[in-house]
Design an enzyme around this catalytic site. Structure first.
Site, mmCIF file in Angstrom:
data_model
loop_
_atom_site.group_PDB
_atom_site.id
_atom_site.type_symbol
_atom_site.label_atom_id
_atom_site.label_comp_id
_atom_site.label_asym_id
_atom_site.label_seq_id
_atom_site.Cartn_x
_atom_site.Cartn_y
_atom_site.Cartn_z
ATOM 1 C CD GLU A 277 -5.119 2.437 -1.221
ATOM 2 O OE1 GLU A 277 -4.639 1.359 -0.829
ATOM 3 O OE2 GLU A 277 -4.426 3.354 -1.691
ATOM 4 C CE LYS A 350 -1.979 -2.344 -3.426
ATOM 5 N NZ LYS A 350 -1.564 -1.328 -2.438
ATOM 6 C CB CYS A 403 -2.276 2.366 -3.908
ATOM 7 S SG CYS A 403 -1.031 3.431 -3.118
#
Length: 534
Positions: A277, A350, A403
């Site tokens: 990321e 995300k 993440c």
């Protein structure tokens, strides 16, 4: 012989400070049980907290015992968030506030658990189950309220991949937390009013549960047969510190690092290359835009037919959005088509965003109060749809988790439609060489245990790793904080579908609700009387 006078004001003050100290000790001890510390006797902080809640004369007193313990727990477990504010010196003044305000807020969940227990706990050995149920219920709420922050749940005290951690394949990390807290809290019975026989029986039951967890997990691991697919994955870790990413003169050097590591010769050409990321300090619109020299350099580092997975932010025009555009934190799947260059074959946006990092809760109100300028979130990211698997050329379908999303159980389909693996890209460079990246690795590894799927993890500065379906790092294939390099590893095959993958949190809820049933008024069962002293 001197005997303290319980009616003396000084005695009451001393007792109060001793209780405060014990509550803080309970929180510190339980926090230190988590990796990377691994001081497992610290789990005895849970029975200590149970006793402190029981011996509070008021519900308010029980709340403060829980809050103090929770504050200490999350201060030890989450102090690394302050590191993110030290990356930008303009925000350094906020570091102490971040390190203290976050545990103060999260401690409210522990306070709510202890006050709930204090109000409903029955007398008798079954109160241990009621305490574990109250605690587990608030743990679950902590992972869901306001998008949740499920960092270091009690079940993750056990190192992922260990025998004790394997119960997560049955009941998930929350179910493992309930069983763990219930088992160790049985030691509180040693200081209880029950008969000697009941106390011994309760403690013995707790020890047997812990022994059963270890035995069952050890058998499960002994029967595990690690097999591999033909897909060779290259995990790239360029070791780019966050503070050095955003200067114009550093940009080309960062691109060169990733390109050179991607093109590094190996025993075999990788089928899939994974960048983390935020690999490059630019948006995907810039990196892959028409005429971009970066896209040309990346394509030259790739071989025809290879696939690249890279995490980058992207903007998308939208006349209905404020400012005329929406922004997403995304994972791009690109395939090298030779002379035609790179082609984007899939994009994952995300879904679960980080409060105050990727979006500002109650944005309009906070902006009017000036909070947006303080936290440097000039525009909110937009959440993507519910996580779903994506096609990866040259590999089985994969479930991306970007993440923070790797903290959440249940984002990966676990039934017959589950993917072949999980890819977790994360920018842990924000947290330097603290305990944060090491704990994040442990938490992400629990997603492998719960689903029976391998997890491929890529970060800019560590920890990057290939994780097998039982939460173990394959052949020590990992790059720790501060290391630069690549991991070339065959992708493991999935293990059998887990029970948790099929039923989710069902067993957890049955255990919690069943245990809370012991708090219901029943003939012959009395509620635990309040103590006579504070």
């Amino acid at each position: 012989m001197f005997k303290p006078d319980p009616n003396h004001p000084r005695h009451s003050l001393i007792v109060r400070w001793v209780r405060i100290g014990l509550a803080l000790l309970a929180g510190v001890a339980t926090a230190l049980a988590h990796p990377p510390f691994g001081i497992l006797p610290g789990l005895l902080g849970y029975p200590l907290l149970l006793l402190l809640a029981e011996r509070s004369t008021t519900a308010r007193g029980a709340f403060w015992m829980g809050w103090l313990a929770g504050f200490a727990y999350f201060f030890i477990g989450c102090w690394w968030v302050a590191e993110a504010f030290l990356v930008n010196q303009d925000q350094a003044w906020m570091a102490p506030f971040a390190a203290s305000l976050l545990p103060m807020g999260l401690g409210l969940f522990w306070g709510a658990a202890t006050v709930l227990y204090r109000r409903i706990a029955p007398a008798g050995v079954y109160r241990v189950l009621v305490f574990a149920a109250c605690f587990a219920l608030l743990e679950w709420l902590r992972g869901h309220v306001l998008t949740g922050f499920p960092w270091n749940p009690a079940g993750a005290s056990w190192k992922a991949g260990s025998a004790m951690s394997q119960f997560a394949a049955v009941a998930g990390v929350y179910g493992l937390g309930f069983v763990t807290v219930a088992a160790v809290s049985a030691f509180a019975l040693l200081r209880g009013p029950e008969s000697r026989r009941d106390r011994v029986a309760g403690v013995a039951a707790g020890v047997l549960v812990l022994a059963a967890l270890w035995t069952g997990g050890a058998i499960h691991l002994a029967q595990a047969r690690l097999q591999f697919t033909d897909t060779l994955v290259r995990i790239v870790q360029a070791d780019v510190p966050q503070e050095s990413k955003w200067t114009p003169e550093a940009y080309q050097g960062i691109v060169d690092r990733y390109v050179n590591l991607t093109a590094r010769p190996g025993d075999r050409v990788p089928d899939v290359v994974i960048w983390p990321e935020g690999a490059l300090p630019a948006t995907a619109n810039e990196v892959f835009g028409a005429g971009s020299p970066d896209a040309v350099a990346i394509a030259r580092a790739m071989r025809p037919g290879q696939t690249l997975l890279v995490g980058l932010g992207r903007g998308e025009a939208d006349v209905t959005a404020e400012g005329g555009a929406r922004y997403f934190n995304s994972l791009f799947v690109l395939q090298d088509e030779g002379e035609a260059g790179l082609r984007i074959t899939a994009i994952y946006d995300k879904h679960r965003l980080v409060p105050f990092g990727e979006y500002l809760p109650m944005g309009r109100l906070m902006s009017r109060l000036g909070v947006r300028s303080l936290v440097h979130v000039p525009a909110d990211f937009s959440p993507g749809p519910w996580p779903a698997a994506i096609a990866v050329p040259g590999a089985p379908p994969a479930q991306p988790l970007i993440c923070y999303e790797s903290l959440y159980p249940g984002f990966t389909a676990g039934g017959d439609d589950r993917p072949g693996w999980i890819v977790n890209v994360s920018n842990d460079a924000w947290f330097g060489r603290t305990s944060g990246p090491l704990q994040h690795l442990n938490l992400a590894s629990y997603r492998a245990i719960e689903t029976g799927l391998p997890v491929v993890r890529s970060t800019p500065t560590g920890v990057s790793a290939m994780i097998d379906p039982w939460g173990r790092i394959v052949a020590n294939d990992r790059l720790d904080p501060g290391e630069s390099g690549v991991i070339d590893a065959l992708l493991p095959q999935p293990a059998a579908i887990t029970l948790f993958g099929r039923v989710g949190d069902l067993l957890f809820w049955l255990a919690v609700l069943g245990s809370l049933g012991f708090a219901l008024p029943r003939p012959g069962i009395r509620r635990r009387p309040a103590p006579s002293q504070a």
